[in-house]
Design a protein around this motif. Structure first.
Motif, mmCIF file in Angstrom:
data_model
loop_
_atom_site.group_PDB
_atom_site.id
_atom_site.type_symbol
_atom_site.label_atom_id
_atom_site.label_comp_id
_atom_site.label_asym_id
_atom_site.label_seq_id
_atom_site.Cartn_x
_atom_site.Cartn_y
_atom_site.Cartn_z
ATOM 1 N N ALA A 83 -8.688 14.923 0.882
ATOM 2 C CA ALA A 83 -8.768 13.838 1.316
ATOM 3 C C ALA A 83 -8.843 12.981 0.926
ATOM 4 N N GLY A 84 -8.473 10.984 0.852
ATOM 5 C CA GLY A 84 -8.732 10.156 -0.137
ATOM 6 C C GLY A 84 -9.061 9.137 0.732
ATOM 7 N N ASN A 85 -10.171 7.979 -0.085
ATOM 8 C CA ASN A 85 -10.628 7.380 1.070
ATOM 9 C C ASN A 85 -10.258 5.860 -0.164
ATOM 10 N N ASN A 86 -8.692 6.024 -1.196
ATOM 11 C CA ASN A 86 -8.597 4.551 -1.212
ATOM 12 C C ASN A 86 -7.944 3.751 0.041
ATOM 13 N N ASN A 87 -8.313 2.997 0.220
ATOM 14 C CA ASN A 87 -7.699 2.320 1.066
ATOM 15 C C ASN A 87 -6.773 1.304 1.021
ATOM 16 N N ASN A 88 -5.953 1.151 0.420
ATOM 17 C CA ASN A 88 -5.026 0.793 -0.353
ATOM 18 C C ASN A 88 -3.465 0.272 0.915
ATOM 19 N N LEU A 89 -3.681 0.163 1.778
ATOM 20 C CA LEU A 89 -2.496 -0.412 3.129
ATOM 21 C C LEU A 89 -2.906 -0.935 4.073
ATOM 22 N N GLU B 14 -14.476 5.661 6.945
ATOM 23 C CA GLU B 14 -13.292 5.780 5.546
ATOM 24 C C GLU B 14 -12.560 6.408 5.645
ATOM 25 N N ASN B 15 -10.785 5.901 5.077
ATOM 26 C CA ASN B 15 -10.120 6.308 5.037
ATOM 27 C C ASN B 15 -9.127 5.962 4.059
ATOM 28 N N ASP B 16 -8.293 6.068 4.000
ATOM 29 C CA ASP B 16 -7.120 6.649 2.249
ATOM 30 C C ASP B 16 -5.933 5.507 2.907
ATOM 31 N N GLY B 17 -6.259 4.499 3.391
ATOM 32 C CA GLY B 17 -4.566 3.667 4.169
ATOM 33 C C GLY B 17 -4.256 4.231 5.338
ATOM 34 N N VAL C 80 -11.176 10.186 6.648
ATOM 35 C CA VAL C 80 -11.922 11.126 6.131
ATOM 36 C C VAL C 80 -12.280 12.279 7.577
ATOM 37 N N LYS C 81 -12.470 11.878 7.672
ATOM 38 C CA LYS C 81 -13.245 12.328 8.763
ATOM 39 C C LYS C 81 -11.919 13.409 9.686
ATOM 40 N N SER C 82 -10.851 12.457 9.772
ATOM 41 C CA SER C 82 -9.487 13.783 10.665
ATOM 42 C C SER C 82 -9.577 14.578 9.280
ATOM 43 N N VAL C 83 -9.282 14.443 8.659
ATOM 44 C CA VAL C 83 -9.477 15.495 7.510
ATOM 45 C C VAL C 83 -10.420 17.088 7.056
ATOM 46 N N LYS C 84 -11.481 16.700 7.327
ATOM 47 C CA LYS C 84 -12.605 18.205 7.510
ATOM 48 C C LYS C 84 -12.680 18.351 8.833
#
Length: 217
Positions: free
Chosen positions: A152-158, A167-170, A174-178
Motif C-alpha cells: 500500500a502507499g500513503n502519499n496523498n498526492n491526488l 490514510e491513503n495514497d490519493g 491503506v485500510k482498504s488494501v490490508k
C-alpha cells in the motif's frame, strides 16, 4: 526455478502502465508478461474471464515444475482475487502480490455511485469495484492455499485523497488494501499512480517471490 510473472494493470489503463515494473523486475532476473484487459467499459467479471482464458494458453507453455506468479496494480489486484475464487488453474499459481488494490472496495467508485451514478452506464468496471459489488462477488477465501501479499502507499498526492479521512495514497485507503489472510503487508511513501513505478516496489516483489516475505535491505 524462477516462475513466470504475469503483470495486470489497473482501471482505465493498458499494459503500457506496467512496463516500468516489468523492466525493473527483469533487471532483478524475473521473466515478466504484461497483459491487456478491458478494465474500463466492462464489468470486472468480464476481465477476469479473459484472464482465465489467457492463463489457459500460458500454462500450456510452462516447463515441468514451473508456475505463474500474478502481480496486479489497483483494480488489477481485484481481478486476481476474483480469478482465484473460481479458477481451475490454482495448482499452477504460486504467489500473488496486490499493489495499491482497493480490496474492501474503491472509495472513489463509492463516491461516483452516490453523486454521479449515471457514469456507471459507461464505466462498468468502475461500478464493479464499489464495496457493495465486491461483497456480491463473495471474495475472501483466496488466501487459503496461495501466498498473497499486498503493498500500500500513503502519499496523498491526488485531489480525491483529500476527501478521504483515513490514510491513503490519493485514491485508495491503506485500510482498504490490508485484508485478513495476507502472507505479508508493507506500506510505502508513494501515491496511487506511481507506486508501481518505484524500484523499491520491484525489489519488494522480488523479495516476496523468492522468500515469501517483504525484506528491505
Amino acid at each position: 526455478m524462477k516462475h513466470k510473472n504475469i503483470l495486470i494493470h489497473g482501471y482505465n489503463k493498458t499494459s503500457s502502465d506496467m512496463k516500468v515494473l516489468k523492466d525493473n523486475l527483469e533487471k532483478l532476473g524475473h521473466g515478466c508478461i504484461i497483459l491487456d484487459l478491458p478494465l474500463t467499459y466492462h464489468k470486472l467479471e468480464h476481465g477476469t474471464m479473459l484472464l482465465e482464458e489467457m492463463l489457459s494458453d500460458l500454462i500450456k507453455d510452462l516447463k515441468e515444475g514451473e508456475k505463474l506468479n500474478l502481480v496486479g496494480h489497483s483494480t488489477g489486484g481485484l481481478v486476481i482475487r476474483h480469478l482465484l475464487s473460481f479458477t481451475s488453474h490454482r495448482k499452477y499459481i504460486d504467489k500473488c502480490i496486490l499493489v495499491a488494490t482497493p480490496n474492501r472496495g474503491s472509495d472513489f467508485a463509492n463516491l461516483v455511485g452516490r453523486i454521479f451514478r449515471i457514469a456507471f452506464k459507461k464505466y462498468k468496471t468502475l461500478k464493479s469495484i464499489q464495496s457493495c459489488e465486491l461483497k456480491r462477488l463473495g471474495l475472501g477465501d483466496e488466501c487459503n492455499d496461495i501466498d498473497i501479499a499486498a503493498i500500500a502507499g500513503n502519499n496523498n498526492n491526488l485531489f480525491f485523497g483529500n476527501l478521504l479521512r483515513e490514510e491513503n495514497d490519493g485514491r485508495v485507503t491503506v485500510k482498504s488494501v490490508k485484508i485478513e489472510g495476507l502472507k505479508d503487508f508493507i506500506l510505502l511513501p508513494y501515491g496511487h499512480k506511481d507506486i508501481h513505478y518505484q524500484p523499491v516496489t520491484a525489489e519488494l516483489i522480488d523479495s516476496f517471490l523468492r522468500t515469501g516475505k517483504f525484506k528491505v535491505d
